[in-house]
Design an enzyme around this catalytic site. Structure first.
Site, mmCIF file in Angstrom:
data_model
loop_
_atom_site.group_PDB
_atom_site.id
_atom_site.type_symbol
_atom_site.label_atom_id
_atom_site.label_comp_id
_atom_site.label_asym_id
_atom_site.label_seq_id
_atom_site.Cartn_x
_atom_site.Cartn_y
_atom_site.Cartn_z
ATOM 1 N N ASP A 64 0.886 -1.158 0.000
ATOM 2 C CA ASP A 64 0.000 0.000 0.000
ATOM 3 C C ASP A 64 0.927 1.211 0.000
ATOM 4 O O ASP A 64 1.606 1.478 0.997
ATOM 5 C CB ASP A 64 -0.888 -0.012 1.244
ATOM 6 C CG ASP A 64 -1.790 1.219 1.334
ATOM 7 O OD1 ASP A 64 -1.619 2.158 0.529
ATOM 8 O OD2 ASP A 64 -2.657 1.244 2.223
ATOM 9 N N VAL A 65 0.969 1.931 -1.122
ATOM 10 C CA VAL A 65 1.966 3.000 -1.279
ATOM 11 C C VAL A 65 1.761 4.144 -0.289
ATOM 12 O O VAL A 65 2.671 4.956 -0.081
ATOM 13 C CB VAL A 65 1.987 3.558 -2.724
ATOM 14 C CG1 VAL A 65 2.419 2.486 -3.703
ATOM 15 C CG2 VAL A 65 0.640 4.161 -3.111
ATOM 16 N N ASN A 99 4.624 3.824 -10.154
ATOM 17 C CA ASN A 99 3.540 3.723 -11.124
ATOM 18 C C ASN A 99 2.157 3.812 -10.495
ATOM 19 O O ASN A 99 1.219 4.259 -11.149
ATOM 20 C CB ASN A 99 3.671 2.387 -11.876
ATOM 21 C CG ASN A 99 2.436 2.051 -12.670
ATOM 22 O OD1 ASN A 99 2.164 2.637 -13.715
ATOM 23 N ND2 ASN A 99 1.652 1.103 -12.174
ATOM 24 N N TYR A 123 -6.629 15.179 -9.762
ATOM 25 C CA TYR A 123 -5.704 14.288 -10.466
ATOM 26 C C TYR A 123 -4.608 15.113 -11.139
ATOM 27 O O TYR A 123 -3.415 14.801 -11.037
ATOM 28 C CB TYR A 123 -6.449 13.456 -11.513
ATOM 29 C CG TYR A 123 -5.542 12.595 -12.362
ATOM 30 C CD1 TYR A 123 -5.030 11.397 -11.867
ATOM 31 C CD2 TYR A 123 -5.167 12.986 -13.645
ATOM 32 C CE1 TYR A 123 -4.184 10.605 -12.631
ATOM 33 C CE2 TYR A 123 -4.316 12.199 -14.418
ATOM 34 C CZ TYR A 123 -3.836 11.016 -13.900
ATOM 35 O OH TYR A 123 -2.988 10.242 -14.664
ATOM 36 N N LYS A 168 -0.458 15.211 -10.415
ATOM 37 C CA LYS A 168 0.590 14.963 -11.399
ATOM 38 C C LYS A 168 1.529 16.160 -11.539
ATOM 39 O O LYS A 168 2.709 16.005 -11.858
ATOM 40 C CB LYS A 168 -0.028 14.584 -12.746
ATOM 41 C CG LYS A 168 -0.756 13.239 -12.705
ATOM 42 C CD LYS A 168 0.162 12.109 -12.238
ATOM 43 C CE LYS A 168 -0.504 10.765 -12.226
ATOM 44 N NZ LYS A 168 0.385 9.667 -11.800
ATOM 45 N N VAL A 172 -4.457 6.687 -21.609
ATOM 46 C CA VAL A 172 -3.955 5.361 -21.980
ATOM 47 C C VAL A 172 -5.095 4.352 -21.867
ATOM 48 O O VAL A 172 -5.931 4.427 -20.957
ATOM 49 C CB VAL A 172 -2.785 4.933 -21.059
ATOM 50 C CG1 VAL A 172 -2.221 3.578 -21.477
ATOM 51 C CG2 VAL A 172 -1.690 5.999 -21.086
ATOM 52 N N THR A 227 -6.543 1.835 -20.468
ATOM 53 C CA THR A 227 -6.568 0.996 -19.259
ATOM 54 C C THR A 227 -7.920 1.205 -18.580
ATOM 55 O O THR A 227 -8.707 2.077 -18.962
ATOM 56 C CB THR A 227 -5.452 1.380 -18.268
ATOM 57 O OG1 THR A 227 -5.703 2.719 -17.794
ATOM 58 C CG2 THR A 227 -4.078 1.317 -18.923
#
Length: 258
Positions: free
Chosen positions: A56-57, A83, A148, A152, A181, A183
């Site tokens: 868990d980052v 990532n 978001y 970034k 992307v 995904t």
């Protein structure tokens, strides 16, 4: 000694594609994610030079444990790929504040945690590099992707600062900046920019760029930021050349929903 790469959020999407590509190019690969079942499945698919684990980052202690475990297994830590990330879209005021906070916790604090916890291991390697996943949303703040986009921009700023600061350790800190992307992250996105710009990049496109940065020798012209895809490269260049008011107008037009 075989070079190694540790990837956060590596069980699916871009992270999984990075893991596959690095494995094919002879790296020992660390596949770390909150979804351990999926991470283990990918590691088993790849083979003996892949190791999966839980991470868990948002938890600094888990970073320390995971990196220690991985480095003991791999022998050294050469490449850290930050990532892991999430995205919520839609009007800023219609998004729960807890969701905005979660974006910052994962996308920003997760990268801070990873860089801080990894440095001691990276310093011991014969060659070391950090590659962060930024975004085209860090070129100009994006409507309906406000937190978001802000996250970034934070990754972009941290990357720039550490790329200068860690020069004394001979560690380059770089990022890639893809547009949208293909995904699960962009499915059902509520933002005008995706309607206008489309989803043309694949996870493989991003993984190829990450691998190239990992393998490229350090030199004066190796850029800190790497836009991925022609549209992103064009946006990145124009943002530097166009006056600020024109950048704003362009982004207002892109934000209009069809």
């Amino acid at each position: 000694m075989q070079n190694s790469v540790f990837i956060s959020g590596a069980a699916q999407g871009i992270g999984a594609e990075i893991a596959r590509l690095f494995y094919q190019h002879g790296f020992k690969v660390g596949i770390y994610d909150i979804n351990t079942e999926q991470a283990q499945h990918l590691a088993q698919q790849l083979g003996v030079n892949a190791k999966a684990g839980y991470l868990d980052v948002c938890d600094y202690q888990q970073w320390q444990t995971a990196l220690q475990e991985f480095t003991l297994w791999a022998g050294q830590l050469n490449i850290l790929v930050n990532n892991a990330g999430i995205l919520y879209s839609g009007a800023f005021e219609n998004t729960e504040i807890q969701s905005h906070h979660r974006i910052i916790d994962i996308n920003v604090k997760g990268v801070l945690n990873g860089c801080h916890a990894a440095l001691a291991h990276l310093q011991q390697a014969h060659f070391a590099r950090v590659i962060n996943l930024s975004s085209a949303s860090a070129i100009y703040g994006q409507a309906d992707l406000a937190s978001y986009s802000a996250s970034k921009f934070a990754v972009r700023g941290l990357t720039e600062a550490l790329d200068v600061e860690w020069k004394k350790y001979k560690i380059r800190v770089l990022d890639v900046m893809p547009l949208f992307v293909q995904t699960n992250m962009v499915k059902d996105m509520d933002a005008g920019s995706i309607q206008h710009m489309g989803v043309n990049l694949t996870a493989s496109d991003v993984a190829q760029q990450v691998l190239q940065l990992a393998q490229q020798k350090d030199h004066a012209l190796l850029a800190t930021h790497t836009p991925v895809g022609m549209k992103t490269k064009l946006m990145y260049q124009l943002s530097h050349l166009s006056p600020q008011f024109l950048n704003r107008i362009t982004n207002i037009l892109l934000s209009r929903k069809k």
